[in-house]
Motif scaffolding. Structure first.
Motif, PDB file in Angstrom:
ATOM      1  N   GLY A   8     -15.861 -18.969  -6.452  1.00 20.19           N
ATOM      2  CA  GLY A   8     -15.081 -19.584  -5.403  1.00 20.19           C
ATOM      3  C   GLY A   8     -14.423 -17.911  -5.109  1.00 20.19           C
ATOM      4  N   MET A   9     -13.482 -17.122  -5.164  1.00 18.90           N
ATOM      5  CA  MET A   9     -13.771 -15.898  -4.690  1.00 18.90           C
ATOM      6  C   MET A   9     -14.021 -14.910  -5.190  1.00 18.90           C
ATOM      7  SD  MET A   9      -9.665 -14.550  -4.099  1.00 18.90           S
ATOM      8  CE  MET A   9      -8.885 -13.523  -5.125  1.00 18.90           C
ATOM      9  N   GLY A  10     -14.247 -13.396  -4.461  1.00 19.83           N
ATOM     10  CA  GLY A  10     -14.979 -12.772  -4.572  1.00 19.83           C
ATOM     11  C   GLY A  10     -14.130 -11.132  -4.539  1.00 19.83           C
ATOM     12  N   PRO A  11     -13.885 -10.295  -5.115  1.00 20.55           N
ATOM     13  CA  PRO A  11     -12.961  -9.325  -4.813  1.00 20.55           C
ATOM     14  C   PRO A  11     -12.658  -8.562  -3.523  1.00 20.55           C
ATOM     15  CG  PRO A  11     -15.397  -8.324  -5.125  1.00 20.55           C
ATOM     16  CD  PRO A  11     -15.140  -9.304  -5.587  1.00 20.55           C
ATOM     17  N   LEU A  12     -11.483  -7.407  -3.707  1.00 19.90           N
ATOM     18  CA  LEU A  12     -11.327  -7.272  -2.452  1.00 19.90           C
ATOM     19  C   LEU A  12     -12.444  -6.132  -1.966  1.00 19.90           C
ATOM     20  CD1 LEU A  12      -8.180  -7.653  -4.012  1.00 19.90           C
ATOM     21  CD2 LEU A  12      -8.055  -6.965  -1.849  1.00 19.90           C
ATOM     22  N   HIS A  13     -12.450  -5.629  -0.683  1.00 17.75           N
ATOM     23  CA  HIS A  13     -13.350  -4.934  -1.036  1.00 17.75           C
ATOM     24  C   HIS A  13     -13.831  -3.409  -0.928  1.00 17.75           C
ATOM     25  CE1 HIS A  13     -17.131  -3.610   1.658  1.00 17.75           C
ATOM     26  NE2 HIS A  13     -16.727  -3.047   2.514  1.00 17.75           N
ATOM     27  N   ASN A  14     -12.308  -3.002  -0.990  1.00 20.30           N
ATOM     28  CA  ASN A  14     -12.255  -1.421  -1.776  1.00 20.30           C
ATOM     29  C   ASN A  14     -10.886  -1.304  -2.087  1.00 20.30           C
ATOM     30  OD1 ASN A  14     -10.818  -0.438   0.254  1.00 20.30           O
ATOM     31  ND2 ASN A  14     -12.034  -1.463   1.480  1.00 20.30           N
ATOM     32  N   GLU A  15     -10.914  -0.361  -2.992  1.00 24.76           N
ATOM     33  CA  GLU A  15     -10.103   0.408  -3.620  1.00 24.76           C
ATOM     34  C   GLU A  15      -8.265   0.549  -3.051  1.00 24.76           C
ATOM     35  OE1 GLU A  15      -9.041   2.854  -7.544  1.00 24.76           O
ATOM     36  OE2 GLU A  15     -10.574   3.677  -6.048  1.00 24.76           O
ATOM     37  N   ALA A  16      -8.610   0.964  -1.920  1.00 24.74           N
ATOM     38  CA  ALA A  16      -7.585   1.517  -1.248  1.00 24.74           C
ATOM     39  C   ALA A  16      -7.126   0.057  -0.864  1.00 24.74           C
ATOM     40  CB  ALA A  16      -8.007   1.998   0.407  1.00 24.74           C
ATOM     41  N   GLN A  17      -7.990  -1.118  -0.392  1.00 26.35           N
ATOM     42  CA  GLN A  17      -6.442  -2.078  -0.005  1.00 26.35           C
ATOM     43  C   GLN A  17      -5.966  -2.683  -1.432  1.00 26.35           C
ATOM     44  OE1 GLN A  17      -7.121  -2.927   3.098  1.00 26.35           O
ATOM     45  NE2 GLN A  17      -5.551  -4.438   2.956  1.00 26.35           N
ATOM     46  N   LEU A  18      -6.895  -2.887  -2.873  1.00 24.42           N
ATOM     47  CA  LEU A  18      -6.465  -3.145  -3.096  1.00 24.42           C
ATOM     48  C   LEU A  18      -5.303  -3.027  -4.268  1.00 24.42           C
ATOM     49  CD1 LEU A  18      -6.838  -5.178  -6.139  1.00 24.42           C
ATOM     50  CD2 LEU A  18      -8.714  -3.594  -7.192  1.00 24.42           C
ATOM     51  N   ASP A  19      -4.962  -1.514  -4.348  1.00 18.12           N
ATOM     52  CA  ASP A  19      -4.101  -0.787  -4.147  1.00 18.12           C
ATOM     53  C   ASP A  19      -2.998  -0.828  -3.456  1.00 18.12           C
ATOM     54  OD1 ASP A  19      -5.087   0.495  -6.345  1.00 18.12           O
ATOM     55  OD2 ASP A  19      -5.572   2.255  -5.428  1.00 18.12           O
ATOM     56  N   PHE A  20      -2.977  -0.803  -1.555  1.00 15.15           N
ATOM     57  CA  PHE A  20      -1.903  -1.632  -1.066  1.00 15.15           C
ATOM     58  C   PHE A  20      -1.468  -3.041  -1.676  1.00 15.15           C
ATOM     59  CE2 PHE A  20      -1.131  -3.627   2.743  1.00 15.15           C
ATOM     60  CZ  PHE A  20       0.009  -2.817   3.146  1.00 15.15           C
ATOM     61  N   VAL A  21      -2.255  -4.497  -1.948  1.00  6.49           N
ATOM     62  CA  VAL A  21      -1.750  -5.299  -1.762  1.00  6.49           C
ATOM     63  C   VAL A  21      -1.377  -5.062  -3.160  1.00  6.49           C
ATOM     64  CG1 VAL A  21      -2.665  -7.583  -2.101  1.00  6.49           C
ATOM     65  CG2 VAL A  21      -4.173  -6.436  -0.330  1.00  6.49           C
ATOM     66  N   ARG A  22      -1.947  -4.917  -4.311  1.00  7.42           N
ATOM     67  CA  ARG A  22      -1.125  -4.726  -5.590  1.00  7.42           C
ATOM     68  C   ARG A  22       0.065  -3.641  -5.235  1.00  7.42           C
ATOM     69  NH1 ARG A  22      -2.071  -7.575 -10.067  1.00  7.42           N
ATOM     70  NH2 ARG A  22       0.631  -7.000  -9.877  1.00  7.42           N
ATOM     71  N   SER A  23       0.719  -2.685  -4.165  1.00  9.34           N
ATOM     72  CA  SER A  23       1.599  -2.471  -3.981  1.00  9.34           C
ATOM     73  C   SER A  23       3.187  -3.235  -3.726  1.00  9.34           C
ATOM     74  CB  SER A  23       2.105  -1.133  -3.082  1.00  9.34           C
ATOM     75  OG  SER A  23       1.149  -1.189  -2.431  1.00  9.34           O
TER      76      SER A  23
END
Length: 456
Positions: free
Chosen positions: A298-313
């Motif tokens: 139903g949902m895939g990953p974020l597109h890149n590591e930098a975007q994941l790190d930003f949202v996670r932060s």
């Protein structure tokens, strides 16, 4: 030769690679587009016929494009198929659109004047990674319909699918009408600042949009900018919470929340917070997170590591400041990619970065309110104005609330309902100019006055 390598955001495996365009390569692409402009601009009916064929070719290649889009961008299969289909519709709409190419000017003795709508010339289309097929189509189709030629530069991480798409379109179009270049900021600068570029159309972040404007200013080149949007959803006191929450789950986590016009914060009446959170968590908890190529995901990953790190932060900072995670917060899968499961956060306010910034990921903060007027006043004082939505059973009242919001698109009882037949774009720091609808084609036309003095 330098290359751009695309990787699958779910598995981190290589998808493909393309060479970075050299300075001379960018110049040659622009020169070919410039050479093709003279004949391409002359016959509108011919252009319309070819755009209809482009729509058909995209439809016939939908499976190929969608599978590459899933592998390279990370979205799930159904979303990828939908993106290709709406892209084909964009070409069909551009082919069918009608506008006045010439209107008479005011009459004068001894003189005849006509007001003409003419194309700019070569258009630079700079496309982001979140919807690379549709946002390419949203620029190319109206630009070509208006009689321009186009050089497109996709984001560095989605080169394969845009290359495939352009190849499909080039099989229909005359040589030089559509060109593609690849690379990072330096390639983009060379393209935008080229003397033969007559118009720039850019979709992406507000920060990069500012940079594009400065670059285009060197040659006084007009720009269309579709930029960021920290889009609010306002839930009214009479809303059906079950239906509202279910709809917002679909809108907020579409493409893993990586959509400029997705709802990125929800305002809920103080007395209905628990009801909203319970309904939202129940729906969000059913979403299967994983590889978009696997049926049932139903949902895939974020597109890149930098975007994941930003949202996670942003999420971690909110939790440290006292926010409560209602649902989600984990990875949701054992795959090695850039995953964050659908997450709802409460006990935050407008001062929290998670609310105040455009997080661009699958985390949705919910803010309670007691005064609707105060919510609207707060929203209108902020820099973004791309989209917004209002939810309530009294349609007349909800519409009246929607009309008070400063945004390019405001929806009632729906969100991010983008249609190729309607104009789309932002106000304030969310950009200017429009894509979609007849306004999107007119954005690629300029007025010219032809005034003829008659012999006496």
């Amino acid at each position: 030769m330098d290359e751009l390598i695309s990787r699958n955001p779910a598995t981190l495996e290589e998808v493909g690679r393309v060479p970075v365009s050299s300075t001379e390569g960018v110049d040659r692409a622009v020169e070919r587009a410039h050479a093709a402009f003279g004949s391409w601009r002359t016959d509108r009916r011919y252009r319309q016929d070819l755009l209809r064929r482009c729509s058909l070719e995209l439809t016939q290649n939908a499976s190929l494009l969608a599978s590459t889009l899933v592998a390279e961008q990370g979205k799930v299969g159904s979303e990828a198929q939908g993106e290709v289909w709406i892209s084909a519709r964009a070409f069909a709409h551009a082919a069918a659109a009608d506008w006045m190419e010439e209107t008479p000017g005011p009459e004068s003795v001894g003189r005849t004047a006509r007001i003409q709508k003419v194309p700019f010339g070569v258009v630079a289309a700079v496309v982001p990674w979140n919807f690379p097929v549709f946002l390419t189509a949203a620029k190319i189709a109206p630009a070509l319909a208006a009689g321009n030629t186009v050089v497109v530069k996709p984001a560095e991480s989605v080169t394969m699918v845009v290359e495939q798409m352009v190849s499909v379109l080039q099989s229909v179009l005359p040589r030089g009408v559509l060109e593609i270049v690849h690379g990072g900021p330096e390639v983009g600068r060379r393209l935008v600042e080229h003397r033969s570029i007559r118009k720039v159309s850019f979709t992406g972040s507000t920060a990069v949009g500012r940079r594009i404007m400065k670059q285009a200013a060197e040659t006084i080149t007009p720009v269309t900018l579709e930029l960021g949007g920290n889009d609010p959803a306002i839930v009214l006191d009479d809303a059906d919470m079950t239906r509202t929450a279910a709809a917002l789950v679909r809108s907020a986590f579409f493409n893993a929340g990586q959509m400029c016009v997705a709802p990125k914060r929800v305002y809920v009446p103080h007395g209905r917070l628990e009801e909203f959170c319970d309904a939202f968590a129940a729906d969000a908890g059913r979403i299967v997170v994983g590889d978009g190529a696997v049926p049932g995901t139903g949902m895939g990953p974020l597109h890149n590591e930098a975007q994941l790190d930003f949202v996670r932060s942003l999420l971690d900072k909110a939790i440290a400041g006292g926010a409560t995670v209602v649902t989600g917060g984990g990875r949701g899968t054992d795959l090695p990619g850039w995953f964050l499961e659908p997450t709802l956060v409460r006990d935050v306010d407008d001062s929290d970065d998670l609310v105040a910034l455009e997080q661009f990921g699958p985390v949705l903060p919910v803010v309670t309110y007691r005064s609707l007027d105060a919510v609207i006043e707060t929203l209108d004082s902020q820099e973004f104005g791309l989209g917004a939505s209002v939810w309530g059973t009294d349609e007349t009242f909800a519409t009246a609330v929607a009309e008070r919001i400063e945004a390019g698109s405001v929806w009632v009882n729906q969100h991010n309902a983008v249609e190729v037949e309607l104009p789309f774009g932002g106000v304030k720091a969310s950009g200017f100019g429009r894509e979609g609808g007849l306004a999107g084609i007119k954005d690629f036309l300029q007025s010219r006055v032809l005034s003829v003095k008659h012999p006496t």
